[in-house]
Write a protein that holds these residues in place. Structure first.
Motif, PDB file in Angstrom:
ATOM      1  N   ASN A   1     -12.326  -1.524   5.454  1.00 45.28           N
ATOM      2  CA  ASN A   1     -13.766  -1.591   5.236  1.00 45.28           C
ATOM      3  C   ASN A   1     -14.208  -0.673   4.099  1.00 45.28           C
ATOM      4  OD1 ASN A   1     -14.169  -3.451   7.276  1.00 45.28           O
ATOM      5  ND2 ASN A   1     -14.418  -1.895   8.848  1.00 45.28           N
ATOM      6  N   ARG A   2     -13.549   0.479   3.962  1.00 52.44           N
ATOM      7  CA  ARG A   2     -13.869   1.372   2.840  1.00 52.44           C
ATOM      8  C   ARG A   2     -13.521   0.719   1.506  1.00 52.44           C
ATOM      9  NH1 ARG A   2     -11.970   5.248   6.477  1.00 52.44           N
ATOM     10  NH2 ARG A   2      -9.912   5.338   5.513  1.00 52.44           N
ATOM     11  N   ARG A   3     -12.404   0.019   1.478  1.00 50.33           N
ATOM     12  CA  ARG A   3     -12.006  -0.657   0.248  1.00 50.33           C
ATOM     13  C   ARG A   3     -13.025  -1.722  -0.138  1.00 50.33           C
ATOM     14  NH1 ARG A   3      -6.253  -3.244   0.630  1.00 50.33           N
ATOM     15  NH2 ARG A   3      -5.766  -1.042   0.969  1.00 50.33           N
ATOM     16  N   ALA A   4     -13.522  -2.482   0.855  1.00 49.65           N
ATOM     17  CA  ALA A   4     -14.523  -3.515   0.580  1.00 49.65           C
ATOM     18  C   ALA A   4     -15.821  -2.880   0.079  1.00 49.65           C
ATOM     19  CB  ALA A   4     -14.783  -4.337   1.841  1.00 49.65           C
TER      20      ALA A   4
ATOM     21  N   ASP B   1     -17.896  -3.288  -3.509  1.00 46.48           N
ATOM     22  CA  ASP B   1     -19.332  -3.573  -3.604  1.00 46.48           C
ATOM     23  C   ASP B   1     -20.011  -2.611  -4.587  1.00 46.48           C
ATOM     24  OD1 ASP B   1     -19.150  -5.630  -1.809  1.00 46.48           O
ATOM     25  OD2 ASP B   1     -19.844  -4.467  -0.087  1.00 46.48           O
ATOM     26  N   VAL B   2     -19.663  -1.329  -4.504  1.00 46.65           N
ATOM     27  CA  VAL B   2     -20.249  -0.342  -5.421  1.00 46.65           C
ATOM     28  C   VAL B   2     -19.870  -0.677  -6.857  1.00 46.65           C
ATOM     29  CG1 VAL B   2     -20.278   2.077  -6.115  1.00 46.65           C
ATOM     30  CG2 VAL B   2     -20.325   1.496  -3.686  1.00 46.65           C
TER      31      VAL B   2
ATOM     32  N   SER C   1      -7.638   0.558 -12.635  1.00 44.85           N
ATOM     33  CA  SER C   1      -8.389   1.007 -13.812  1.00 44.85           C
ATOM     34  C   SER C   1      -9.814   1.434 -13.473  1.00 44.85           C
ATOM     35  CB  SER C   1      -8.412  -0.100 -14.867  1.00 44.85           C
ATOM     36  OG  SER C   1      -9.158  -1.216 -14.415  1.00 44.85           O
ATOM     37  N   TRP C   2     -10.397   0.898 -12.374  1.00 44.23           N
ATOM     38  CA  TRP C   2     -11.780   1.239 -12.053  1.00 44.23           C
ATOM     39  C   TRP C   2     -11.937   2.094 -10.799  1.00 44.23           C
ATOM     40  CZ3 TRP C   2     -13.455  -0.107  -7.263  1.00 44.23           C
ATOM     41  CH2 TRP C   2     -12.875  -1.228  -6.638  1.00 44.23           C
ATOM     42  N   ARG C   3     -10.968   2.033  -9.891  1.00 46.15           N
ATOM     43  CA  ARG C   3     -11.164   2.666  -8.588  1.00 46.15           C
ATOM     44  C   ARG C   3     -11.367   4.182  -8.658  1.00 46.15           C
ATOM     45  NH1 ARG C   3      -7.127   0.240  -4.851  1.00 46.15           N
ATOM     46  NH2 ARG C   3      -8.602  -1.484  -4.703  1.00 46.15           N
ATOM     47  N   PRO C   4     -10.610   4.931  -9.476  1.00 44.95           N
ATOM     48  CA  PRO C   4     -10.837   6.389  -9.492  1.00 44.95           C
ATOM     49  C   PRO C   4     -12.255   6.772  -9.904  1.00 44.95           C
ATOM     50  CG  PRO C   4      -8.726   5.840 -10.507  1.00 44.95           C
ATOM     51  CD  PRO C   4      -9.435   4.546 -10.294  1.00 44.95           C
ATOM     52  N   MET C   5     -12.797   6.069 -10.903  1.00 41.76           N
ATOM     53  CA  MET C   5     -14.148   6.384 -11.362  1.00 41.76           C
ATOM     54  C   MET C   5     -15.194   6.060 -10.288  1.00 41.76           C
ATOM     55  SD  MET C   5     -17.124   4.762 -12.687  1.00 41.76           S
ATOM     56  CE  MET C   5     -16.654   3.253 -13.539  1.00 41.76           C
TER      57      MET C   5
ATOM     58  N   ALA D   1     -15.029   8.553  -7.380  1.00 43.71           N
ATOM     59  CA  ALA D   1     -15.710   9.808  -7.717  1.00 43.71           C
ATOM     60  C   ALA D   1     -17.222   9.645  -7.625  1.00 43.71           C
ATOM     61  CB  ALA D   1     -15.307  10.243  -9.125  1.00 43.71           C
ATOM     62  N   LEU D   2     -17.726   8.481  -8.045  1.00 36.56           N
ATOM     63  CA  LEU D   2     -19.166   8.215  -8.005  1.00 36.56           C
ATOM     64  C   LEU D   2     -19.688   8.208  -6.576  1.00 36.56           C
ATOM     65  CD1 LEU D   2     -21.766   7.338  -9.598  1.00 36.56           C
ATOM     66  CD2 LEU D   2     -21.055   4.974  -9.140  1.00 36.56           C
ATOM     67  N   VAL D   3     -19.024   7.483  -5.668  1.00 33.63           N
ATOM     68  CA  VAL D   3     -19.535   7.386  -4.295  1.00 33.63           C
ATOM     69  C   VAL D   3     -19.443   8.738  -3.588  1.00 33.63           C
ATOM     70  CG1 VAL D   3     -19.056   4.929  -4.055  1.00 33.63           C
ATOM     71  CG2 VAL D   3     -17.330   6.569  -3.347  1.00 33.63           C
ATOM     72  N   ARG D   4     -18.468   9.541  -3.959  1.00 36.92           N
ATOM     73  CA  ARG D   4     -18.384  10.870  -3.346  1.00 36.92           C
ATOM     74  C   ARG D   4     -19.547  11.752  -3.794  1.00 36.92           C
ATOM     75  NH1 ARG D   4     -11.800  11.547  -4.042  1.00 36.92           N
ATOM     76  NH2 ARG D   4     -11.243  10.515  -2.079  1.00 36.92           N
TER      77      ARG D   4
END
Length: 578
Positions: free
Chosen positions: A390-393, A397-398, A427-431, A434-437
């Motif tokens: 669910n976190r991955r989904a 979404d973000v 390529s996008w997940r680390p950025m 960091a944003l959602v945190r």
């Protein structure tokens, strides 16, 4: 199941069973642990270097299964020759991608959200997704179109224009090699109907896999069931594990009755049950059985796990009127405290996000959500997700919302954009992570919603291309943001939809039944009205998540009926006013 694994006789038989089997598992039967032990046995005596295929139907279920298998069964990384993934990804990898699209020289590209792509015959027309159009006839479907504000019968000329626009869109996507899951299924079905090709494919799969295990098979649809039948008939040892009473995906063509009929095709000694409930107390276990269809209550599951003797009764919480009230959450908190549980581990579950939010006193928004509200909600979903899938989904979404803020999608769906630009998750997940945190709404960090809004603009604004829209135009101030970020107190219970917690378990659960409660109880008592069968299965799924505490909130007019029905199989039930 905790501590050293001591399998029951039923579990031992499944772990050591070498042939194909149809396995019916009640909630809390320990099927994931049995799958791990089955994998361990297969890995210990691997035949000719062949692998195991583990298939399920949602990313969340696959994520949980993969984590357990890697931890407990010591699967290699990368997994080859094994395969762990969704049923869709299995079809794509073995039946679609290697052979391409019939009649096209270009390689196929999977676009999971292709049916969400909208069409409109002219600029100011209401955008309608491709899912509103019948895939075979191309006709515009009246019911989903009306929900989006378009009346097929009132505007026949406009309907014809929509149909033409949708047909041309599908033709464009097909010519580019872009396939949705339904397109991929159609191609897979065509391949299986080709006897010569299908024989070659089955020979290849038999050479790679010694066993295919299909978990959560109640979530499959008719075309999935055809593929499972083909695997079984091809001579691959195939194990189907399911609880037909947990089939709650009718919107994607669920197969409750068909699955039961399919199971009866197996020889009687290959139909293997798992009936012991290791998860729940005896009162909850009996109540869960009472929530099955009338004809499926002959087998009474028994509580056999560490919670079996927990004495807390099942609670029915009657609420006045037809509107869900925050008094439900308040009473549930009292019960949680009485039992000595942590509220953060005990969710309130409802069919919709709005009903759950109302039950815990969380404000809800109405109408269309703008980018600011959607970003806030997606960020909250990430931080309050219960498990990795669910976190991955939520993270996806973000990312999709950020791309929309930046004007990158240009009419494409999220996955169309990723495919077209060759963007991978790495390529996008680390950025985005960091944003959602940074955007986690914590009252100790943010004095109010305005401060959260200001930080969101400061973090995303620099990504905008110069000379275009400003971040203030994209992330507008919205008075409802305070409501969206209005989290329950730290000591409160989270609210979640029933679908989002399928496959999970919690010390305590409060299930919210709403205005269709009478029809659900009618169905449980008599088997009619049949069109509320899935509603009843949703309540069954939600209630079966509970280990020690189960409360069911229901309109006052139906409270005594529900309590009487739950007591019918020996569960102790207390009706408690709120």
């Amino acid at each position: 199941m905790t501590g050293a694994f001591e399998p029951t006789d039923q579990q031992l038989k499944i772990i050591g069973y070498g042939a194909s089997a149809f396995i019916s598992a009640c909630p809390g039967a320990g099927k994931t642990r049995v799958l791990v032990e089955r994998a361990r046995e297969l890995l210990a005596g691997r035949l000719g270097g062949r692998g195991i295929a583990f298939l399920s139907f949602t990313n969340a279920a696959v994520a949980e299964l993969e984590a357990r298998l890697r931890q407990d069964a010591k699967l290699p990384s990368p997994a080859f020759p094994h395969f762990i993934g969704t049923f869709d990804s299995f079809l794509w990898q073995f039946l679609v991608a290697p052979f391409g699209i019939p009649g096209l020289p270009i390689p196929p590209r999977l676009v999971p959200d292709l049916e969400h792509r909208t069409v409109r015959p002219f600029e100011k027309a209401i955008p309608l997704p491709l899912s509103c159009f019948d895939r075979k006839s191309g006709e515009l479907l009246a019911t989903p179109a009306k929900k989006l504000g378009f009346d097929v019968f009132a505007k026949p000329a406009m309907t014809k224009a929509y149909v033409t626009a949708a047909r041309k869109a599908r033709e464009r996507f097909w010519a580019r090699g872009e396939l949705g899951y339904d397109d991929a299924r159609d191609i897979a079905s065509t391949r299986l109907a080709d006897l010569e090709l299908s024989a070659r494919i089955s020979t290849a799969l038999c050479g790679r896999f010694q066993e295919v295990i299909v978990d959560e098979a109640q979530d499959c649809n008719p075309s999935d069931l055809e593929v499972i039948s083909w695997l079984h008939e091809a001579g691959i040892s195939t194990k189907i594990i399911c609880d037909p009473h947990q089939s709650i995906y009718a919107f994607r063509g669920g197969v409750t009755e068909q699955l039961v009929a399919f199971g009866k095709k197996f020889p009687e000694d290959s139909r293997l049950p798992m009936t012991g409930n290791f998860r729940s107390s005896r009162h909850i276990t009996r109540a869960i059985v009472a929530l099955r269809t009338k004809e499926a209550r002959d087998v009474i599951d028994e509580a056999i796990g560490p919670n079996r003797d927990h004495a807390t009764p099942v609670y029915v919480l009657p609420y006045a009127g037809s509107a869900v009230t925050e008094k439900i959450g308040e009473k549930f908190l009292e019960l949680i405290d009485n039992v000595g549980l942590s509220p953060s581990d005990c969710p309130v579950l409802a069919k919709t996000r709005q009903s759950g939010a109302k039950a815990i006193g969380q404000p809800t928004t109405k109408g269309k959500l703008d980018l600011t509200l959607r970003l806030a909600m997606a960020t909250m979903d990430y931080h309050f997700a219960f498990e990795a899938g669910n976190r991955r989904a939520a993270l996806e979404d973000v990312h999709a919302i950020v791309l929309e803020i930046l004007g990158k999608l240009d009419g494409k769906t999220y996955h169309q954009h990723l495919v077209a630009e060759g963007i991978t998750a790495n390529s996008w997940r680390p950025m985005i992570l960091a944003l959602v945190r940074r955007l986690k709404f914590d009252p100790a960090v943010f004095a109010n919603a305005d401060e959260w809004h200001a930080l969101a603009k400061a973090l995303i604004g620099p990504m905008l291309a110069p000379g275009g829209f400003s971040i203030g135009q994209r992330l507008k101030k919205n008075a409802a943001l305070e409501e969206v970020l209005g989290l329950p107190p730290v000591s409160g219970s989270p609210a979640r939809t029933i679908h989002s917690v399928k496959g999970l378990e919690f010390p305590g659960v409060c299930v919210v039944m709403t205005k269709n409660s009478k029809a659900i109880i009618d169905f449980l008592e008599t088997g009619i009205p049949q069109d509320h069968a899935e509603d009843a299965r949703e309540i069954y799924v939600a209630a079966s998540r509970a280990e020690k505490l189960l409360a069911i909130a229901v309109p006052k007019s139906q409270a005594q009926r529900l309590a009487l029905h739950l007591r019918s199989l020996g569960s102790e039930v207390t009706v408690m006013a709120i």
